[in-house]
Motif scaffolding. Structure first.
Motif, PDB file in Angstrom:
ATOM      1  N   UNK A 106       0.808  -1.218   0.000  1.00  0.00           N
ATOM      2  CA  UNK A 106       0.000   0.000   0.000  1.00  0.00           C
ATOM      3  C   UNK A 106       0.843   1.271   0.000  1.00  0.00           C
ATOM      4  N   UNK A 107       1.863   1.306   0.837  1.00  0.00           N
ATOM      5  CA  UNK A 107       2.677   2.513   0.988  1.00  0.00           C
ATOM      6  C   UNK A 107       3.688   2.645  -0.146  1.00  0.00           C
ATOM      7  N   UNK A 108       3.967   3.855  -0.513  1.00  0.00           N
ATOM      8  CA  UNK A 108       4.981   4.116  -1.533  1.00  0.00           C
ATOM      9  C   UNK A 108       6.215   4.674  -0.845  1.00  0.00           C
ATOM     10  N   UNK A 109       6.943   3.785  -0.178  1.00  0.00           N
ATOM     11  CA  UNK A 109       8.166   4.157   0.527  1.00  0.00           C
ATOM     12  C   UNK A 109       9.312   3.298   0.024  1.00  0.00           C
ATOM     13  N   UNK A 110      10.510   3.848   0.106  1.00  0.00           N
ATOM     14  CA  UNK A 110      11.681   3.080  -0.300  1.00  0.00           C
ATOM     15  C   UNK A 110      11.849   1.869   0.610  1.00  0.00           C
ATOM     16  N   UNK A 111      11.754   2.073   1.904  1.00  0.00           N
ATOM     17  CA  UNK A 111      11.803   0.965   2.858  1.00  0.00           C
ATOM     18  C   UNK A 111      10.597   1.083   3.785  1.00  0.00           C
ATOM     19  N   UNK A 112       9.930  -0.008   4.000  1.00  0.00           N
ATOM     20  CA  UNK A 112       8.790  -0.032   4.917  1.00  0.00           C
ATOM     21  C   UNK A 112       9.353  -0.231   6.321  1.00  0.00           C
ATOM     22  N   UNK A 113       8.931   0.587   7.271  1.00  0.00           N
ATOM     23  CA  UNK A 113       9.523   0.509   8.608  1.00  0.00           C
ATOM     24  C   UNK A 113       9.216  -0.801   9.333  1.00  0.00           C
ATOM     25  N   UNK A 114      10.159  -1.212  10.157  1.00  0.00           N
ATOM     26  CA  UNK A 114       9.967  -2.356  11.040  1.00  0.00           C
ATOM     27  C   UNK A 114       9.057  -1.897  12.170  1.00  0.00           C
ATOM     28  N   UNK A 115       8.065  -2.704  12.517  1.00  0.00           N
ATOM     29  CA  UNK A 115       7.053  -2.298  13.493  1.00  0.00           C
ATOM     30  C   UNK A 115       7.403  -2.770  14.897  1.00  0.00           C
ATOM     31  N   UNK A 116       7.286  -1.850  15.844  1.00  0.00           N
ATOM     32  CA  UNK A 116       7.487  -2.143  17.264  1.00  0.00           C
ATOM     33  C   UNK A 116       6.227  -1.663  17.981  1.00  0.00           C
ATOM     34  N   UNK A 117       5.499  -2.592  18.588  1.00  0.00           N
ATOM     35  CA  UNK A 117       4.223  -2.252  19.216  1.00  0.00           C
ATOM     36  C   UNK A 117       4.408  -1.914  20.685  1.00  0.00           C
ATOM     37  N   UNK A 118       3.622  -0.927  21.129  1.00  0.00           N
ATOM     38  CA  UNK A 118       3.645  -0.496  22.514  1.00  0.00           C
ATOM     39  C   UNK A 118       2.219  -0.161  22.942  1.00  0.00           C
ATOM     40  N   UNK A 119       1.889  -0.479  24.175  1.00  0.00           N
ATOM     41  CA  UNK A 119       0.560  -0.164  24.689  1.00  0.00           C
ATOM     42  C   UNK A 119       0.445   1.342  24.901  1.00  0.00           C
ATOM     43  N   UNK A 120      -0.657   1.912  24.477  1.00  0.00           N
ATOM     44  CA  UNK A 120      -0.901   3.343  24.663  1.00  0.00           C
ATOM     45  C   UNK A 120      -1.694   3.534  25.943  1.00  0.00           C
ATOM     46  N   UNK A 121      -1.079   4.150  26.909  1.00  0.00           N
ATOM     47  CA  UNK A 121      -1.720   4.354  28.207  1.00  0.00           C
ATOM     48  C   UNK A 121      -2.144   5.800  28.407  1.00  0.00           C
ATOM     49  N   UNK A 122      -2.094   6.615  27.373  1.00  0.00           N
ATOM     50  CA  UNK A 122      -2.420   8.036  27.502  1.00  0.00           C
ATOM     51  C   UNK A 122      -3.875   8.238  27.937  1.00  0.00           C
ATOM     52  N   UNK A 123      -4.801   7.460  27.386  1.00  0.00           N
ATOM     53  CA  UNK A 123      -6.205   7.612  27.748  1.00  0.00           C
ATOM     54  C   UNK A 123      -6.437   7.214  29.204  1.00  0.00           C
ATOM     55  N   UNK A 124      -5.818   6.132  29.648  1.00  0.00           N
ATOM     56  CA  UNK A 124      -5.942   5.715  31.046  1.00  0.00           C
ATOM     57  C   UNK A 124      -5.381   6.780  31.985  1.00  0.00           C
ATOM     58  N   UNK A 125      -4.244   7.350  31.616  1.00  0.00           N
ATOM     59  CA  UNK A 125      -3.625   8.391  32.434  1.00  0.00           C
ATOM     60  C   UNK A 125      -4.512   9.629  32.482  1.00  0.00           C
ATOM     61  N   UNK A 126      -5.079  10.017  31.347  1.00  0.00           N
ATOM     62  CA  UNK A 126      -5.963  11.181  31.306  1.00  0.00           C
ATOM     63  C   UNK A 126      -7.206  10.963  32.161  1.00  0.00           C
ATOM     64  N   UNK A 127      -7.768   9.767  32.117  1.00  0.00           N
ATOM     65  CA  UNK A 127      -8.944   9.472  32.939  1.00  0.00           C
ATOM     66  C   UNK A 127      -8.597   9.498  34.418  1.00  0.00           C
ATOM     67  N   UNK A 128      -7.410   9.012  34.778  1.00  0.00           N
ATOM     68  CA  UNK A 128      -6.970   9.033  36.182  1.00  0.00           C
ATOM     69  C   UNK A 128      -6.772  10.474  36.663  1.00  0.00           C
ATOM     70  N   UNK A 129      -6.151  11.307  35.841  1.00  0.00           N
ATOM     71  CA  UNK A 129      -5.946  12.709  36.213  1.00  0.00           C
ATOM     72  C   UNK A 129      -7.288  13.409  36.350  1.00  0.00           C
ATOM     73  N   UNK A 130      -8.228  13.134  35.449  1.00  0.00           N
ATOM     74  CA  UNK A 130      -9.556  13.733  35.526  1.00  0.00           C
ATOM     75  C   UNK A 130     -10.252  13.332  36.819  1.00  0.00           C
ATOM     76  N   UNK A 131     -10.124  12.064  37.189  1.00  0.00           N
ATOM     77  CA  UNK A 131     -10.710  11.591  38.450  1.00  0.00           C
ATOM     78  C   UNK A 131     -10.096  12.319  39.637  1.00  0.00           C
ATOM     79  N   UNK A 132      -8.789  12.498  39.614  1.00  0.00           N
ATOM     80  CA  UNK A 132      -8.117  13.216  40.701  1.00  0.00           C
ATOM     81  C   UNK A 132      -8.563  14.671  40.770  1.00  0.00           C
ATOM     82  N   UNK A 133      -8.717  15.319  39.619  1.00  0.00           N
ATOM     83  CA  UNK A 133      -9.123  16.724  39.619  1.00  0.00           C
ATOM     84  C   UNK A 133     -10.545  16.919  40.110  1.00  0.00           C
ATOM     85  N   UNK A 134     -11.344  15.889  40.050  1.00  0.00           N
ATOM     86  CA  UNK A 134     -12.737  15.987  40.507  1.00  0.00           C
ATOM     87  C   UNK A 134     -12.897  15.709  42.010  1.00  0.00           C
ATOM     88  N   UNK A 135     -11.831  15.314  42.680  1.00  0.00           N
ATOM     89  CA  UNK A 135     -11.914  15.084  44.120  1.00  0.00           C
ATOM     90  C   UNK A 135     -12.221  16.392  44.837  1.00  0.00           C
TER      91      UNK A 135
END
Length: 152
Positions: A106-135
């Motif tokens: 699909x991509x028109x690149x000279x080299x297709x990047x090697x994929x390294x997967x990581x869990x995205x915890x940004x939404x969990x962190x944002x929800x935790x901060x929101x909970x703290x701010x509502x205390x």
């Protein structure tokens, strides 16, 4: 020879894989990263994986960060409404070569990047901060700080 950022500290391999440099990602890195994210999202949406851990699992690709040489891509993934995406990382690592091959079609690149997967915890962190701010204690302190700022 290691590269140093503006503070004089050498950037580690994690910074390199995440596409971070002292000046931030280039416009091309951002543009290609977004294209890789779009292609991966389509693959996850329309593909039934043979891996039993990935069958009947909905994975959302939230962000892709490319290394400056475009050979490695850190792919941040999540499962909306669930926090068990970390258990799927080994299965995603197993299918990464197949995903890379599909991206090459699909991509028109000279080299297709090697994929390294990581869990995205940004939404969990944002929800935790929101909970703290509502205390009540935090609201009280924030209101007091706002009143003191108005007096100055």
């Amino acid at each position: 020879m290691s590269r140093k950022n503006s503070a004089g500290k050498a950037g580690g391999p994690a910074d390199y894989l995440a596409g971070l440099s002292s000046s931030g990602p280039s416009q091309r890195q951002l543009r290609v990263g977004e294209e890789v994210r779009r292609v991966l999202a389509e693959l996850f949406a329309r593909t039934a994986f043979r891996d039993p851990e990935l069958s009947d699992v909905t994975i959302t690709v939230t962000e892709v960060r490319l290394a400056p040489d475009f050979r490695h891509a850190t792919v941040f993934v999540t499962r909306l409404g669930r926090s068990d995406v970390a258990s799927l990382l080994p299965a995603l690592k197993r299918v990464a070569p197949w995903l890379r091959t599909q991206m090459a079609h699909t991509l028109r690149l000279r080299t297709v990047p090697e994929l390294h997967f990581q869990a995205d915890t940004a939404l969990d962190t944002a929800m935790h901060v929101d909970t703290l701010l509502r205390l009540p204690e935090v609201k009280r302190d924030l209101d007091r700080d706002a009143d003191e700022a108005e007096e100055d």
